[in-house]
Design a protein around this motif. Sequence first.
Motif, PDB file in Angstrom:
ATOM      1  N   ASN A 197       1.300  -1.402  -0.015  1.00  0.00           N
ATOM      2  CA  ASN A 197      -0.141  -0.413  -0.304  1.00  0.00           C
ATOM      3  C   ASN A 197       0.950   1.469  -0.284  1.00  0.00           C
ATOM      4  OD1 ASN A 197      -0.198   1.056   2.989  1.00  0.00           O
ATOM      5  ND2 ASN A 197       0.169  -0.799   3.433  1.00  0.00           N
ATOM      6  N   PHE A 198      -0.015   1.996  -1.048  1.00  0.00           N
ATOM      7  CA  PHE A 198       1.409   3.893  -0.554  1.00  0.00           C
ATOM      8  C   PHE A 198       1.785   4.159   0.578  1.00  0.00           C
ATOM      9  CE2 PHE A 198      -1.906   4.773  -4.125  1.00  0.00           C
ATOM     10  CZ  PHE A 198      -1.787   3.806  -4.855  1.00  0.00           C
ATOM     11  N   ASN A 199       1.699   3.640   1.662  1.00  0.00           N
ATOM     12  CA  ASN A 199       2.290   4.597   2.839  1.00  0.00           C
ATOM     13  C   ASN A 199       3.306   3.375   3.597  1.00  0.00           C
ATOM     14  OD1 ASN A 199       2.560   6.177   5.165  1.00  0.00           O
ATOM     15  ND2 ASN A 199       1.517   4.931   6.989  1.00  0.00           N
ATOM     16  N   ALA A 200       2.978   2.313   3.417  1.00  0.00           N
ATOM     17  CA  ALA A 200       3.849   1.257   3.185  1.00  0.00           C
ATOM     18  C   ALA A 200       5.156   1.199   2.763  1.00  0.00           C
ATOM     19  CB  ALA A 200       3.179  -0.164   3.295  1.00  0.00           C
ATOM     20  N   LEU A 201       4.958   1.881   1.229  1.00  0.00           N
ATOM     21  CA  LEU A 201       5.724   2.019   0.599  1.00  0.00           C
ATOM     22  C   LEU A 201       6.863   3.246   0.197  1.00  0.00           C
ATOM     23  CD1 LEU A 201       3.904   0.681  -3.199  1.00  0.00           C
ATOM     24  CD2 LEU A 201       6.021  -0.400  -1.880  1.00  0.00           C
ATOM     25  N   LEU A 202       5.900   4.488   1.584  1.00  0.00           N
ATOM     26  CA  LEU A 202       6.553   5.375   1.432  1.00  0.00           C
ATOM     27  C   LEU A 202       7.734   5.422   2.487  1.00  0.00           C
ATOM     28  CD1 LEU A 202       6.767   8.641   1.691  1.00  0.00           C
ATOM     29  CD2 LEU A 202       4.568   8.622   2.885  1.00  0.00           C
ATOM     30  N   GLN A 203       6.698   4.630   3.471  1.00  0.00           N
ATOM     31  CA  GLN A 203       7.855   4.241   4.983  1.00  0.00           C
ATOM     32  C   GLN A 203       8.919   3.908   4.373  1.00  0.00           C
ATOM     33  OE1 GLN A 203       5.338   2.274   7.796  1.00  0.00           O
ATOM     34  NE2 GLN A 203       3.604   3.929   7.927  1.00  0.00           N
ATOM     35  N   GLN A 204       9.120   2.483   3.260  1.00  0.00           N
ATOM     36  CA  GLN A 204      10.425   1.544   2.876  1.00  0.00           C
ATOM     37  C   GLN A 204      11.327   3.179   1.552  1.00  0.00           C
ATOM     38  OE1 GLN A 204       8.841  -2.230   0.202  1.00  0.00           O
ATOM     39  NE2 GLN A 204       7.113  -2.124   2.054  1.00  0.00           N
ATOM     40  N   PHE A 205      10.777   3.764   1.026  1.00  0.00           N
ATOM     41  CA  PHE A 205      11.781   4.404   0.417  1.00  0.00           C
ATOM     42  C   PHE A 205      12.373   5.182   1.504  1.00  0.00           C
ATOM     43  CE2 PHE A 205       9.256   3.347  -2.915  1.00  0.00           C
ATOM     44  CZ  PHE A 205      10.317   3.162  -4.436  1.00  0.00           C
ATOM     45  N   GLN A 206      11.414   5.687   2.906  1.00  0.00           N
ATOM     46  CA  GLN A 206      12.125   6.660   3.372  1.00  0.00           C
ATOM     47  C   GLN A 206      13.316   6.198   4.356  1.00  0.00           C
ATOM     48  OE1 GLN A 206       8.562   7.884   5.804  1.00  0.00           O
ATOM     49  NE2 GLN A 206       8.577  10.092   4.856  1.00  0.00           N
ATOM     50  N   TYR A 207      13.610   4.863   4.727  1.00  0.00           N
ATOM     51  CA  TYR A 207      13.913   3.907   5.486  1.00  0.00           C
ATOM     52  C   TYR A 207      15.217   3.565   4.256  1.00  0.00           C
ATOM     53  CZ  TYR A 207      16.098  -0.338   8.258  1.00  0.00           C
ATOM     54  OH  TYR A 207      16.952  -0.490   8.319  1.00  0.00           O
ATOM     55  N   LYS A 208      14.939   3.545   3.610  1.00  0.00           N
ATOM     56  CA  LYS A 208      16.452   3.437   2.313  1.00  0.00           C
ATOM     57  C   LYS A 208      17.076   4.976   1.593  1.00  0.00           C
ATOM     58  CE  LYS A 208      13.485   1.129  -0.376  1.00  0.00           C
ATOM     59  NZ  LYS A 208      13.735  -0.488  -1.713  1.00  0.00           N
ATOM     60  N   GLY A 209      16.517   5.834   2.845  1.00  0.00           N
ATOM     61  CA  GLY A 209      17.051   7.281   1.751  1.00  0.00           C
ATOM     62  C   GLY A 209      16.502   7.949   0.482  1.00  0.00           C
ATOM     63  N   GLU A 210      15.194   7.250   0.020  1.00  0.00           N
ATOM     64  CA  GLU A 210      15.218   6.939  -1.778  1.00  0.00           C
ATOM     65  C   GLU A 210      13.571   7.790  -1.987  1.00  0.00           C
ATOM     66  OE1 GLU A 210      15.170   3.304  -3.714  1.00  0.00           O
ATOM     67  OE2 GLU A 210      16.895   3.293  -2.647  1.00  0.00           O
ATOM     68  N   SER A 211      13.419   8.635  -0.790  1.00  0.00           N
ATOM     69  CA  SER A 211      11.662   9.530  -0.822  1.00  0.00           C
ATOM     70  C   SER A 211      12.370  10.521  -1.045  1.00  0.00           C
ATOM     71  CB  SER A 211      10.725   9.225   0.866  1.00  0.00           C
ATOM     72  OG  SER A 211      10.394  10.219   0.502  1.00  0.00           O
ATOM     73  N   THR A 212      11.562  11.250  -1.969  1.00  0.00           N
ATOM     74  CA  THR A 212      11.883  12.030  -2.765  1.00  0.00           C
ATOM     75  C   THR A 212      10.655  13.541  -2.345  1.00  0.00           C
ATOM     76  OG1 THR A 212      10.218  12.441  -4.476  1.00  0.00           O
ATOM     77  CG2 THR A 212      13.036  11.027  -4.220  1.00  0.00           C
ATOM     78  N   LYS A 213      11.115  14.860  -2.060  1.00  0.00           N
ATOM     79  CA  LYS A 213       9.665  16.193  -1.784  1.00  0.00           C
ATOM     80  C   LYS A 213       8.781  15.272  -2.809  1.00  0.00           C
ATOM     81  CE  LYS A 213       9.286  20.958  -1.786  1.00  0.00           C
ATOM     82  NZ  LYS A 213       8.515  20.470  -2.253  1.00  0.00           N
TER      83      LYS A 213
END
Length: 317
Positions: free
Chosen positions: A219-235
């Motif tokens: 789900n989108f929130n789970a994926l967001l948290q995964q990207f944030q954990y890996k430092g790959e989330s973007t503005k």
Amino acid sequence: MSISPEIEKRLTLLQEKYDAMGQDMISYLDGLLHADFLTYWDYIHLDTLLSLQSPKTPFPDEEIFIMYHQITELYFKLALHECKQIAHAENLTAAFFTARIGRINRYFEALTHSFEIMVDGMEKQQFLQFRMSLLPASGFQSGQYRMIEIHATDFINLVIADQREALGNQPIESQFEQIYWKYGATELSTGKKTLTLNQFEKKYAKTFIELGKSVVNTNFNALLQQFQYKGESTKALEDELRQLDVNVNVNWPLCHYKSAVRYLNRDPEDIKATGGTNWQKYLPPRFQRRIFYPSLWSAEQLENWGKAWVEKVISEL
């Protein structure tokens, strides 16, 4: 007739394609020779599409009501198409994720901007008459909309606000029993489930629970948290997700709230919605406090969720 190099090249490629599948290319070319040219109306099944409006009453504006809801469901199908691409993507990138969320935002923005068709596009007296022939059907029963919500966030974020902490570690089956929308489809006088809700659960409950389980990690929130954990989330990604939160959980329900006030608000007692749904408590975002991405909002924004938007809508009525 001479065969140009371009045609010869394509024939060679076609021969390789059909040889690889163990098929006879000549048979397929024979089929192409006999096939009719494709037309626009056949491609989109236009005649079938235009035959799908079946009003239950003689009031002309009922056809507007039907068609707009059909259009809405087609937009929801578009949104779900993007949800599935995100959930099933191999090696999902922030760029792909952002682009698909952007598409979903555009679909919801198109719906929100067009909702004046429902607010001001029907005669109030006609609506109040033909709506009684639609019982217990209700737009509340949109299964596709619920599927979009389930794709958009962790299931616990769809639980009624005062039960989220207690049910945070419980299985999805338990969380489903306290999902927020059930409280919008209870009889105003008795607090019992409406027939609208009973029908809805009979058709979709199993589907919703299975979907919730299948997207626990996608789900989108789970994926967001995964990207944030890996430092790959973007503005850009976080901006699109914030906009999705506002589009789905504030702007879209407020469109319906505005429409309900337009048609159902009456002194001394409001008119019940079709199916007996409790629209006064169900539609305003500040009551539901349904937020897909809590980590993307400040404490003040979370505390005042939807308040300013509700006040703005009421002031415009």
